[in-house]
Design a protein around this motif. Structure first.
Motif: not given
Lengths: 114, 240
Positions: A48-62, B206-217
């Protein structure tokens, strides 16, 4: 830490900046895998963590993409991913159709919305 | 692919190579690495360097970071940290894959190659297909799959390097878009259980929310939190 990548020479930079910081996670993955059994609940959490980190990378790349992709408008990038995903669902979870539809949408969108 | 017979290790390796050839990732990665080869050319790296970097790093986002870092004169420390952050995903991916492919007879060094070959493409395909093979042949299968995916990317790197000056700007954007688009649909395809679907959706949100809030890592914190919430929901439903 103030040395630039250029000062190191291309192959030393490749090993120190590219290979080692990336490979360390794979080696740690091997170490952690030793304590995990196939079918254990802990493995479900790790996946689940691997999937969520991957989803986060997708969001950042877009949302904040590298290089030339940044020249395409944000609305086009986000819309293209959504179109690709919907096409994937309609085409009975075909990855090929999803990627094709998303890419087509991105190129068309970039031409229409420069 | 049902395990009605036990192939030899070589046979399982060949099945892996054939699975790579049939995978949609072959097309996706061919495009991605044409872009990577062109990028290496434009930033002044040699073709040999471009090929060695693909074999050693074998992770698209990290490779793009390394070559752009050199172009922008980023410090080596900053570049290494950026690469390391993008590589965090590899830890849970390797940790989730290896228990499925090893047996009691598997030695530590047998796992080094499949771990090195673990990238999103190989991970998604092996989680889907390796359980169809006998456990003692899964490492060979994964090696065939990983190397079968890597070989065409090396050809693509050469093609991109050679064509670099003739590629239009929109093409460069389109090949960079292949990574998030293919990750999205292939991870969605593999997310059959609720826990995986939830982890995927929460990670996206969640990740973009943390990124926008400038949370490290942001990537690490967002990923662990999203995965843990998804797992907690899964446990509550199982337990109730």
């Amino acid at each position: 830490m103030t040395a630039t990548v250029r000062d190191l020479g291309p192959y030393l930079a490749l090993v120190l900046v590219g290979f080692l910081p990336n490979e360390i996670w794979r080696v740690l993955g091997i170490v952690i895998a030793r304590g995990l059994d196939e079918g254990s609940e802990l493995l479900v959490w790790v996946r689940a963590v691997a999937t969520a980190v991957l989803a986060g990378i997708i969001a950042q790349l877009v949302l904040s993409p590298p290089g030339a992709l940044a020249t395409v408008a944000l609305v086009v990038r986000v819309t293209a991913v959504i179109i690709g995903f919907v096409a994937f669902l309609i085409a009975r979870r075909s990855v090929f159709i999803g990627v094709l539809a998303g890419e087509s949408a991105l190129v068309l969108g970039a031409l229409i919305w420069p | 692919m049902s395990a009605v017979y036990t192939p030899s290790s070589t046979g399982a390796f060949v099945i892996g190579v054939k699975s790579a050839a049939k995978s949609v990732f072959i097309y996706v990665m061919f495009g991605t690495f044409i872009g990577y080869g062109a990028l290496c050319h434009d930033l002044g790296f040699s073709l040999t360097w471009a090929l060695v970097s693909t074999v050693l790093i074998w992770a698209g986002p990290a490779q793009v970071i390394v070559v752009t870092a050199l172009g922008s004169g980023l410090s080596a420390g900053e570049a290494a940290i950026a690469v390391s952050l993008s590589g965090i995903r590899l830890l849970p991916m390797v940790a989730a894959l290896l228990p499925l492919i090893r047996t009691k007879a598997t030695r530590f060094w047998h796992l080094l190659l499949p771990a090195h070959l673990t990238a999103v493409s190989m991970w998604v395909e092996s989680l889907r297909m390796a359980p169809g093979l006998p456990p003692e042949r899964r490492v060979a299968f994964c090696n065939g799959l990983g190397l079968g995916l890597m070989a065409p990317t090396l050809v693509a790197t050469v093609v991109g390097f050679m064509l670099a000056q003739r590629l239009p700007a929109l093409f460069a954007a389109a090949v960079l878009f292949l990574t998030p688009m293919s990750f999205t649909v292939s991870v969605a395809r593999n997310s059959r259980e609720l826990v995986d679907k939830l982890a995927f959706i929460l990670g996206l949100a969640l990740t973009p929310v943390f990124a926008l809030a400038k949370v490290d890592l942001a990537l690490l914190i967002g990923g662990v939190l999203a995965g843990t919430i998804a797992f907690a929901v899964h446990r509550l439903r199982e337990g109730a």
